[in-house]
Design an enzyme around this catalytic site. Sequence first.
Site, PDB file in Angstrom:
ATOM      1  N   ALA A  93      -5.157   0.158  -1.939  1.00  0.00           N
ATOM      2  CA  ALA A  93      -4.334   1.343  -1.047  1.00  0.00           C
ATOM      3  C   ALA A  93      -3.411   0.524  -0.180  1.00  0.00           C
ATOM      4  O   ALA A  93      -3.271   0.936   0.885  1.00  0.00           O
ATOM      5  CB  ALA A  93      -5.555   2.128  -0.131  1.00  0.00           C
ATOM      6  N   CYS A  94      -2.722  -0.751  -0.864  1.00  0.00           N
ATOM      7  CA  CYS A  94      -1.714  -1.452  -0.068  1.00  0.00           C
ATOM      8  C   CYS A  94      -0.418  -0.918  -0.492  1.00  0.00           C
ATOM      9  O   CYS A  94      -0.311  -0.770  -1.791  1.00  0.00           O
ATOM     10  CB  CYS A  94      -2.020  -2.910  -0.274  1.00  0.00           C
ATOM     11  SG  CYS A  94      -1.075  -4.080   0.538  1.00  0.00           S
ATOM     12  N   GLY A  95       0.473  -1.092   0.345  1.00  0.00           N
ATOM     13  CA  GLY A  95       1.981  -1.228  -0.182  1.00  0.00           C
ATOM     14  C   GLY A  95       2.307  -2.229  -1.197  1.00  0.00           C
ATOM     15  O   GLY A  95       3.447  -1.956  -2.077  1.00  0.00           O
TER      16      GLY A  95
END
Length: 217
Positions: A93-95
């Site tokens: 769930a990271c950019g």
Amino acid sequence: MRIAAQLAIAAFAALAACSPAPEPPTADVAEQRNAAVAAAVAEHERRFSQAAEPASADANSAYQFQFTGLWTERVPMSAFNGEVVLVVNTASACGFTPQYEGLQQIYSEYGERGFEVLGVPSNNFNQEQGSAQEIQEFCSLNYGVTFPMAGKTEVVGAERHPFYAWAEQQIGESAVPGWNFHKILIGRDGRVIAAFNTRTEPTSAELRAAIEGALGS
């Protein structure tokens, strides 16, 4: 100068923030990816079961370590003896999560020359909160990940995996992940070659040159 630095920090924070979920793949693509992952996991299990025990490895090399596996029971670094390995702490769930695509690309591209990628999911930066099954499904369906994956692991702090403490001893602070998708390159001799920060894309010229150099002719 201060304003420029503040803008750079703000830009990085925006990019590193939670990444929107990828569009779900079509049924055909999902089936193909699941089949490829299942075949890869079977091969990893075979290979890892035959690997030398970490205790018998050179204490100065990465081969002394093993991780709990995500799909397999364990991931012994000794299974990669004589190969070049890129160890990457990952998050769903990271950019920077789309870097999974680039990691899969270079794994496919250089694999036959003795190159491995080891993904190490970590919630140290609060962006990998899913269960093992959720991480498996995310990697399989969204990116078709066929490279080896460790189970969820601490990569910084007092409880970090011994591999990361060792890597810092080898090359200093650059080996300490400052965020998700930090990369550590291990040579064919099991020693750390270099570390690359989060913003270094897997397919970048800088990382490709390092991999090519480590692989040799």
